[in-house]
Motif scaffolding. Structure first.
Motif, PDB file in Angstrom:
ATOM      1  N   THR A  29       0.818  -1.218   0.000  1.00 13.29           N
ATOM      2  CA  THR A  29       0.000   0.000   0.000  1.00 13.29           C
ATOM      3  C   THR A  29       0.847   1.262   0.000  1.00 13.29           C
ATOM      4  N   ASN A  30       2.187   1.129  -0.101  1.00 12.91           N
ATOM      5  CA  ASN A  30       3.057   2.300  -0.060  1.00 12.91           C
ATOM      6  C   ASN A  30       4.288   2.066  -0.928  1.00 12.91           C
ATOM      7  N   GLN A  31       5.004   3.151  -1.214  1.00 16.48           N
ATOM      8  CA  GLN A  31       6.146   3.081  -2.122  1.00 16.48           C
ATOM      9  C   GLN A  31       7.261   2.209  -1.582  1.00 16.48           C
ATOM     10  N   ALA A  32       7.541   2.308  -0.307  1.00 15.70           N
ATOM     11  CA  ALA A  32       8.667   1.543   0.245  1.00 15.70           C
ATOM     12  C   ALA A  32       8.474   0.047   0.061  1.00 15.70           C
ATOM     13  N   ASP A  33       7.279  -0.436   0.351  1.00 13.88           N
ATOM     14  CA  ASP A  33       7.026  -1.868   0.208  1.00 13.88           C
ATOM     15  C   ASP A  33       6.982  -2.281  -1.257  1.00 13.88           C
ATOM     16  N   LEU A  34       6.351  -1.453  -2.089  1.00 16.35           N
ATOM     17  CA  LEU A  34       6.308  -1.772  -3.515  1.00 16.35           C
ATOM     18  C   LEU A  34       7.722  -1.855  -4.071  1.00 16.35           C
ATOM     19  N   ILE A  82       4.965  -9.707 -15.288  1.00 17.77           N
ATOM     20  CA  ILE A  82       3.564  -9.377 -15.578  1.00 17.77           C
ATOM     21  C   ILE A  82       3.225  -8.080 -14.849  1.00 17.77           C
ATOM     22  N   ILE A  83       2.713  -7.091 -15.585  1.00 19.22           N
ATOM     23  CA  ILE A  83       2.192  -5.848 -14.995  1.00 19.22           C
ATOM     24  C   ILE A  83       0.735  -5.758 -15.408  1.00 19.22           C
ATOM     25  N   ARG A  84      -0.169  -5.855 -14.427  1.00 19.96           N
ATOM     26  CA  ARG A  84      -1.569  -6.093 -14.757  1.00 19.96           C
ATOM     27  C   ARG A  84      -2.518  -5.326 -13.821  1.00 19.96           C
ATOM     28  N   ASN A  85      -3.583  -4.786 -14.419  1.00 18.54           N
ATOM     29  CA  ASN A  85      -4.745  -4.281 -13.677  1.00 18.54           C
ATOM     30  C   ASN A  85      -4.419  -3.075 -12.806  1.00 18.54           C
ATOM     31  N   LEU A  86      -3.469  -2.261 -13.224  1.00 22.25           N
ATOM     32  CA  LEU A  86      -3.097  -1.061 -12.490  1.00 22.25           C
ATOM     33  C   LEU A  86      -3.512   0.196 -13.241  1.00 22.25           C
ATOM     34  N   THR A  87      -3.742   1.275 -12.497  1.00 21.43           N
ATOM     35  CA  THR A  87      -3.742   2.620 -13.066  1.00 21.43           C
ATOM     36  C   THR A  87      -2.395   3.245 -12.752  1.00 21.43           C
ATOM     37  N   ILE A  88      -1.680   3.694 -13.784  1.00 22.45           N
ATOM     38  CA  ILE A  88      -0.400   4.370 -13.630  1.00 22.45           C
ATOM     39  C   ILE A  88      -0.556   5.745 -14.256  1.00 22.45           C
ATOM     40  N   ARG A  89      -0.339   6.809 -13.440  1.00 26.94           N
ATOM     41  CA  ARG A  89      -0.773   8.117 -13.939  1.00 26.94           C
ATOM     42  C   ARG A  89       0.006   9.286 -13.316  1.00 26.94           C
ATOM     43  N   VAL A 102      -0.688   4.152  -4.410  1.00 22.59           N
ATOM     44  CA  VAL A 102       0.709   4.285  -4.001  1.00 22.59           C
ATOM     45  C   VAL A 102       1.257   5.553  -4.648  1.00 22.59           C
ATOM     46  N   ASN A 103       1.554   6.562  -3.831  1.00 25.09           N
ATOM     47  CA  ASN A 103       2.109   7.815  -4.328  1.00 25.09           C
ATOM     48  C   ASN A 103       3.631   7.710  -4.369  1.00 25.09           C
ATOM     49  N   ILE A 104       4.204   8.078  -5.538  1.00 22.81           N
ATOM     50  CA  ILE A 104       5.637   7.927  -5.770  1.00 22.81           C
ATOM     51  C   ILE A 104       6.337   9.280  -5.614  1.00 22.81           C
ATOM     52  N   GLY A 149      -5.964  -0.511  -7.332  1.00 20.74           N
ATOM     53  CA  GLY A 149      -4.515  -0.399  -7.451  1.00 20.74           C
ATOM     54  C   GLY A 149      -4.078   0.737  -8.357  1.00 20.74           C
ATOM     55  N   GLN A 150      -3.408   1.749  -7.783  1.00 18.22           N
ATOM     56  CA  GLN A 150      -2.932   2.888  -8.560  1.00 18.22           C
ATOM     57  C   GLN A 150      -1.503   3.232  -8.169  1.00 18.22           C
ATOM     58  N   VAL A 151      -0.704   3.590  -9.172  1.00 21.05           N
ATOM     59  CA  VAL A 151       0.639   4.116  -8.971  1.00 21.05           C
ATOM     60  C   VAL A 151       0.611   5.537  -9.520  1.00 21.05           C
TER      61      VAL A 151
END
Length: 327
Positions: free
Chosen positions: A55-60, A119-126, A78-80, A102-104
């Motif tokens: 749920t956060n950048q460090a873990d991701l 595999i990169i799947r089912n995310l919003t990256i924006r 997850v805010n980067i 799930g959002q990045v």
């Protein structure tokens, strides 16, 4: 043309499908596969590794960069930081959004040379746009997904939008890549493929909704085998699919609405196109719409080809993140 989808490697993918597949009742109705297809068939991602939820950048960042295989569920936003940071993904990873959550935001992912089986799947990256970089978006190389000489990659059911450079940059000698069922929207430089003199890349691009973009939808340069089918290009301002270099490409049963130069071929490239529907669109004078014999996709894999007329409604419903994936 209707070809049954390939079902090989299902046993190898069973572990990954714990987080990738829909309940059985939903699965019976959906038009897409929950295993990698096209040139990325056989990709297993993090199958066999531990399943973790972040749920956060460090873990991701911890899990995507790990040397071990992981199935990484992204639950929530997850805010980067700093803005534009691209997390370096290591081999043997599945990164999947949990349902629609799930959002990045403010960053993306990069796969460097030698990375494979992702595999990169089912995310919003924006949202990595930089107001001081208008209009060319050249000052900040912030991509949603960048790949440099990676292998066996499946990018599926994501929503990619509003980044400062490319939504997808497949650079140098990536190969065995499938990009499927994504909503690729509201961007300037959309999807570039090439940046290499070698002609080794094999790529499948199918059932993607390209909407409200400017250029590179996609630009396909020096690709050995490029198969594009059942894509929907809507409101594309500068160029649709540009096949160039020494690419051999096949475009099938796609739908173009409001596209400047929907598809065309230049240089030594070859393009076979069939079954398209083109409305409210036009080509610049002198554009070549097909040339040469390219290749036969069905000699590499089997696939389901839907009628072009069905594609807009199908992709409005099923492109981008789905509520039943990643649970």
């Amino acid at each position: 043309m209707l070809v049954k989808p390939m079902i090989a490697c299902v046993g190898l993918l069973a572990s990954a499908l714990v987080v990738l597949s829909q309940p059985a009742a939903q699965a019976a109705a959906i038009p897409y596969s929950n295993v990698p297809d096209g040139f990325a068939r056989g990709t297993t991602g993090g199958a066999g590794g531990q399943t973790v939820t972040v749920t956060n950048q460090a873990d991701l960042n911890r899990y995507v960069t790990a040397s071990e295989p992981y199935i990484i569920r992204v639950a929530g936003t997850v805010n980067i930081s700093p803005k534009g940071t691209e997390l370096r993904v290591a081999s043997n990873k599945t990164i999947v959004g949990v349902g629609l959550s799930g959002q990045v935001v403010g960053g993306g992912f990069i796969l460097r040379a030698g990375v494979s089986n992702v595999i990169i799947r089912n995310l919003t990256i924006r949202d990595t746009r930089m107001p001081d970089d208008d209009p060319g978006d050249d000052g900040y190389d912030y991509d949603a997904i960048q790949m440099d000489t990676a292998d066996r990659i499946w990018i599926d059911h994501n929503r990619l939008t509003r980044v400062n450079d490319g939504l997808i940059d497949s650079r140098k000698d990536n190969t065995n890549l499938t990009v499927s069922w994504n909503h690729i929207v509201d961007n300037n430089k959309t999807f570039g493929i090439g940046w290499t003199e070698n002609v080794t890349t094999r790529i499948t691009i199918h059932h993607n909704w390209f909407q409200n973009n400017t250029t590179r939808n996609p630009a396909v340069d020096n690709v050995a085998y490029g198969h594009l089918y059942n894509n929907y290009l809507q409101n594309i301002r500068t160029s649709g699919t540009h096949v160039r270099g020494s690419t051999k490409a096949v475009i099938e049963n796609s739908y173009y609405d409001g596209v400047r130069d929907p598809y065309y071929v230049t240089d030594k490239a070859e393009l076979v196109q069939r079954g398209e529907i083109v409305v409210n669109s036009s080509w610049a004078s002198g554009r070549v719409k097909s040339k040469g014999s390219a290749f036969n996709p069905s000699s590499f894999y089997s696939y389901t080809l839907h009628p072009a007329a069905d594609i807009p409604a199908m992709l409005r419903q099923y492109a981008g993140p789905q509520s039943g994936i990643g649970l």
